[in-house]
Design an enzyme around this catalytic site. Sequence first.
Site, short mmCIF file in Angstrom:
data_model
loop_
_atom_site.label_atom_id
_atom_site.label_comp_id
_atom_site.label_asym_id
_atom_site.label_seq_id
_atom_site.Cartn_x
_atom_site.Cartn_y
_atom_site.Cartn_z
CG ASP A 221 37.22 54.97 85.01
OD1 ASP A 221 37.16 56.06 84.43
OD2 ASP A 221 37.10 54.84 86.24
N GLY B 228 25.39 58.81 79.52
CA GLY B 228 24.90 58.24 80.77
C GLY B 228 24.69 59.32 81.81
CG ASP C 191 37.32 59.20 92.36
OD1 ASP C 191 36.40 59.96 92.69
OD2 ASP C 191 37.15 58.17 91.70
CG HIS D 259 38.20 58.86 87.28
ND1 HIS D 259 38.92 59.34 88.37
CD2 HIS D 259 38.24 57.50 87.39
CE1 HIS D 259 39.34 58.32 89.10
NE2 HIS D 259 38.95 57.19 88.52
#
Length: 334
Positions: free
Chosen positions: A83, A26, A191, A108
């Site tokens: 995630d 992506g 974040d 992340h």
Amino acid sequence: MAKIYHEEECSLKPLAGKKVAVIGYGSQGHAHALNLHESGVDVIVGLYEGSKSWAKAESAGLKVATAKQAAKEADIVMMLVNDEKQADLYRESIEPYMTAGKSLVFAHGFVIHYWLIKPPAGVDVFLIAPKGPGHTVRSQFEEGKGVPCLIAIHQDASGKARETALAYALGIGGARAGVVETTFKEETETDLFGEQAVLCGGVSALIKAGFETLVEAGYQPEMAYFECCHEMKLIVDLINRGVLNMMRYSVSDTAEYGDYITGEKIITDDTRKAMKGILKDVQEGKFAREWLLENQAGRTYFNAKKQMESEHEIEKVGEELRGLMSWMKKESLS
């Protein structure tokens, strides 16, 4: 102060003779894979069978395989899928091949910080997080520049995880702009808080509230759009160049005076209290649990809210006005 690494402190040598699997193609996935490939790193892209990105990655000159096969072949596995999908994908396709000496990498810290993935003891686990969207990571690399990156080490089984992380950051161009060291905890919590309280949740709510206030007071929606949405980019660009001082230097004295006397009326003690509550929810894992449950429930609230927001008057007015601006590229969200 954070430790910042520069390009001259990084080397691609730790990646020599190693294969990097980029799982996902992506926004970030395509940028990482292409940048590493063009830096001379052996890259394989891992996708699910039938993925629309398969042909796209192959046409870009990249090797492609299933996520399972890519993880089996690779020495370094970078997880670049959403995630909420990572834990299941890891258990099904990655975990069986996480043997001693390999590296598991994230952009992340969500799944590691909230214990959704528990890597085996013999692998290095680290984070490389570009502070910009994937298309910017790619375009800056192509221009010979880079997007700053964060690195964090969760598990240093080899004793060389930091060197490998810095090599990866160099390979995607991040070291050209600087690599800032942090922790999985700090990256994840700041974040999530920043997205919710300021960058997405805070800004979108502020824009809509300003727009609605003017329209409800009888002003034309087009005027409200220009003043509360369109000009936001101009202000943010100035802030990006020189934080608040640059913005205040560049706007009129009238606007600057309005900034000083009005900002605190908008961001009140109650607002700051709400921000602390948001941060607490992030720190204690409440937000993470709610988001995972929302996905398990089929995203009913998420999808309903998304549809409702897409029908807001500001979206319709904005689309019409942007059509008058020949220099603005028409964006499709499908």
